[in-house]
Design an enzyme around this catalytic site. Sequence first.
Site, short mmCIF file in Angstrom:
data_model
loop_
_atom_site.label_atom_id
_atom_site.label_comp_id
_atom_site.label_asym_id
_atom_site.label_seq_id
_atom_site.Cartn_x
_atom_site.Cartn_y
_atom_site.Cartn_z
N GLU A 186 5.74 -11.86 14.13
CA GLU A 186 5.28 -12.45 15.19
C GLU A 186 5.58 -14.08 15.26
O GLU A 186 6.01 -14.85 16.56
CB GLU A 186 3.68 -12.29 15.54
CG GLU A 186 3.22 -12.72 16.87
CD GLU A 186 1.70 -12.47 17.12
OE1 GLU A 186 1.01 -11.99 16.02
OE2 GLU A 186 1.22 -12.65 18.52
N ARG A 214 0.94 -1.23 -0.15
CA ARG A 214 -0.02 0.02 -0.01
C ARG A 214 0.73 1.18 -0.03
O ARG A 214 0.49 2.27 -0.27
CB ARG A 214 -0.93 0.05 1.25
CG ARG A 214 -2.06 -1.06 0.90
CD ARG A 214 -2.93 -1.14 2.01
NE ARG A 214 -2.29 -1.84 3.28
CZ ARG A 214 -2.00 -3.05 3.52
NH1 ARG A 214 -2.87 -4.04 2.77
NH2 ARG A 214 -1.33 -3.53 4.51
P1 AMP Z 1 4.59 -3.35 11.59
O1 AMP Z 1 5.90 -3.85 11.01
O2 AMP Z 1 4.07 -4.26 12.69
O3 AMP Z 1 4.78 -1.82 11.73
O4 AMP Z 1 3.48 -3.58 10.17
C1 AMP Z 1 3.52 -2.62 9.26
C2 AMP Z 1 3.10 -3.10 8.03
O5 AMP Z 1 1.89 -4.20 8.19
C3 AMP Z 1 2.58 -2.09 7.18
O6 AMP Z 1 3.12 -2.33 5.81
C4 AMP Z 1 1.06 -2.19 7.14
O7 AMP Z 1 0.39 -2.17 5.97
C5 AMP Z 1 0.85 -3.69 7.81
N1 AMP Z 1 -0.03 -3.50 9.17
C6 AMP Z 1 0.29 -3.92 10.33
N2 AMP Z 1 -0.74 -3.79 11.08
C7 AMP Z 1 -1.73 -3.39 10.52
C8 AMP Z 1 -3.11 -3.02 10.79
N3 AMP Z 1 -3.38 -3.17 12.03
N4 AMP Z 1 -3.91 -2.70 9.66
C9 AMP Z 1 -3.53 -2.45 8.53
N5 AMP Z 1 -2.20 -2.84 8.21
C10 AMP Z 1 -1.57 -3.06 9.22
#
Ligand code: AMP
Length: 182
Positions: A106, A69
């Site tokens: 995770e 995205r």
């Molecule tokens: P993180 O590495 O945990 O910060 O996750 C970020 C990536 O995962 C981004 O590219 C987001 O598009 C996706 N992502 C993680 N959590 C969500 C969420 N609750 N809603 C939408 N996209 C998420």
Amino acid sequence: MGPGAVNDSPSAADLIAALARQVADFPSPGIQFKDLTPVFADPRGLAAVTDAIAELASGADLIAGLDARGFLIGGAVAARLNTGVLAIRKGGKLPPPVRTEHYQLEYGTASLELPADGINVDGRNVVVVDDVLATGGTLAAAHRLLEHAGARVTAAAVVIELAGLGGRDLVAPLPVHSIVVL
Ligand code: AMP
């Protein structure tokens, strides 16, 4: 959040929050998924995201968008700022040679990749953009990937920051800008 609450001249944050779709327990139990599809599909939503992130990313000479995205945001913002856009791909999508950075999920690991040939980011001022900042693992890996390639990552900008998950702390001291903080 729902599409009902949009007034005539809402702030970018209010408009995005009103248009975004929240889906409980996706992709796994306990996750509140923020789906920005309706934001990008709405001309006011896309303009609000593009204007706000372009302002936050001004001064960059290259915008890096995170798979997938972040590509939508990155392309629109780069066109607005007259820079190029660099797609940071999930592992296995690009032909060799590639630079790879692994990171922890995770359960298990994932990787991000850049072409190791045909694009030189050495010394470029890069701002990384994505839709949602959650734990920060993806952004941290993108930061490492770009810095190993010689780029100077000056900031990150996201549409929605899930502040309770500590992503900002994981990537500190990289400045992180967000339009909506939840
Ligand atoms: P993180 O590495 O945990 O910060 O996750 C970020 C990536 O995962 C981004 O590219 C987001 O598009 C996706 N992502 C993680 N959590 C969500 C969420 N609750 N809603 C939408 N996209 C998420």
